[in-house]
Design an enzyme around this catalytic site. Structure first.
Site, PDB file in Angstrom:
ATOM      1  N   GLU A  72      -7.801 -56.228 -29.438  1.00 47.13           N
ATOM      2  CA  GLU A  72      -8.181 -57.543 -29.942  1.00 47.13           C
ATOM      3  C   GLU A  72      -8.085 -58.576 -28.819  1.00 47.13           C
ATOM      4  OE1 GLU A  72      -6.809 -60.665 -33.494  1.00 47.13           O
ATOM      5  OE2 GLU A  72      -5.519 -58.950 -32.995  1.00 47.13           O
ATOM      6  N   LYS A 163     -13.943 -61.686 -37.000  1.00 46.08           N
ATOM      7  CA  LYS A 163     -12.758 -61.586 -37.849  1.00 46.08           C
ATOM      8  C   LYS A 163     -12.931 -62.461 -39.079  1.00 46.08           C
ATOM      9  CE  LYS A 163      -7.748 -61.278 -37.249  1.00 46.08           C
ATOM     10  NZ  LYS A 163      -6.657 -61.487 -36.275  1.00 46.08           N
ATOM     11  N   CYS A 197      -7.015 -56.366 -36.529  1.00 48.01           N
ATOM     12  CA  CYS A 197      -5.623 -56.679 -36.846  1.00 48.01           C
ATOM     13  C   CYS A 197      -5.391 -56.692 -38.350  1.00 48.01           C
ATOM     14  CB  CYS A 197      -5.229 -57.988 -36.165  1.00 48.01           C
ATOM     15  SG  CYS A 197      -3.436 -58.132 -35.857  1.00 48.01           S
TER      16      CYS A 197
END
EC number: 3.5.5.1
Length: 363
Positions: A72, A163, A197
């Protein structure tokens, strides 16, 4: 850079639709060699970060890897330890506030998609003949997004995932993605996609990927806790897919020194050698077997051979969107349309007129 072996043996690039990519790999292959990269960003220095990325891709390709997954926010950096002034008497009226200056520098380190850095990443994928999954901080105007970019071995940029749900203080600095960027690419290596994540803890979002048939599930992360391994194992078992989780390994010295960059919430400034993110990158099979990693020792290339037959064997027991689903009781609807804050009716009218024109054939 250490290799952690398998436990089992001129213009902007085009965005390619979610269709089969005959990217030069062996379409008859039943085993895929994959590498997750565990390494630190060169913080605030995007050109140097890209140089480092190329060295790592070259090394992974030298091991025969066909797929390389980065952590990430590898390009642009994960702002570990920074609060951007929040909780420190930030003043919205003071343009010279330290938090705002931190954001200015962070914004400068981000990249536009598409843009020159994307072109360079595409060239790396083509040069070393790998599928590349890269975590970046994407800049669109003055808003930043935590994104993952996908590239094929022909040097083509395939597309991105933004995201959907930033976590905690991430919401101060990153915008929110929407359902239009949840791709799964059908490649000669298998169907590849990614969530970032803690998005991976969202059951409905995972189900959207399962519904698209994901087989190689990439999970770039910033979470190095031991409990993260349980989440990754669960996803592999739930989805009947390979899970490749890549995290950075960072020491304090990988970030700018104080006072330019200060780690908050630690009581006192850590020493340069203090580990601020210990990694934990891992590769897990559809049966829940750990094939490589987790590594907490340092920067590394964590590599494993993925037997694609494991996917079919796992689905025999449990196919979450197939024979183990009950759509008459439970179902999911995904809004995969882009959501723009501003739209113009004239643009819609032009699009409609163009469709009408294309339907009219000349004599």
């Amino acid at each position: 850079m250490a290799m952690v072996p398998s436990g089992s043996g001129g213009g902007p690039p085009a965005v390619i639709a979610e269709v089969e990519m005959n990217g030069g790999a062996d379409s008859g292959a039943t085993t895929v060699r994959a590498t997750v990269v565990q390494a630190s960003t060169v913080f605030y220095d995007t050109p140097a970060t890209l140089d480092k990325a190329e060295r790592l891709i070259e090394e992974a390709a030298g091991y025969g890897s066909q797929l390389v997954v980065f952590p990430e926010a590898f390009v642009g950096g994960y702002p570990r330890g920074s609060t951007f002034g929040f909780g420190a008497n930030i003043s919205i009226n003071n343009p010279k506030d330290k938090g705002k200056e931190e954001f200015r520098k962070y914004h400068a380190a981000a990249i536009e998609v598409p843009g020159p850095e994307v072109t360079r990443l595409a060239a790396m994928a083509g040069k070393y003949k790998v599928f590349l999954v890269m975590g970046v901080i994407e800049r669109e105007g003055y808003t930043l997004y935590c994104s993952v970019l996908f590239f094929d071995p022909l040097g083509r940029y395939l597309g991105k995932h933004r995201k959907l749900m930033p976590t905690a203080l991430e919401r101060i600095i990153w915008g929110f993605g929407d359902g239009s960027t949840i791709p799964v690419y059908d490649t000669p290596l298998g169907k590849i996609g990614a969530l970032i994540c803690w998005e991976n803890k969202m059951p409905l979002l995972r189900t959207a990927l399962y519904g698209k048939g994901i087989e190689i599930y990439c999970a770039p992360t910033a979470d190095s806790r031991q409990v993260w391994q349980a989440s990754m194992t669960h996803i592999a078992l739930e989805g009947g897919c390979f899970v490749l989780s890549a995290n950075q390994f960072c020491r304090r010295k990988d970030y700018p020194p104080p006072p330019e960059y200060v780690f908050a919430g630690l009581g006192e400034e850590p020493s340069p050698e203090t580990v601020v993110c210990p990694g934990g990158s891992v590769i897990i099979s559809p049966s829940g077997e750990v094939l490589a990693g987790p590594n907490y020792e340092g920067e590394a290339l964590i590599t494993a051979d993925l037997d694609l037959g494991e996917i079919v064997r796992a689905k025999f027991d449990f196919d979450v969107v197939g024979h183990y689903a009950r759509p008459e009781v439970l179902s999911l609807v995904v809004n995969d349309q882009p959501h723009l804050p501003v739209s113009f009716t004239s643009a819609a009218e032009k699009t409609s007129a163009a469709k009408i024109d294309s339907a009219v054939k000349p004599y």
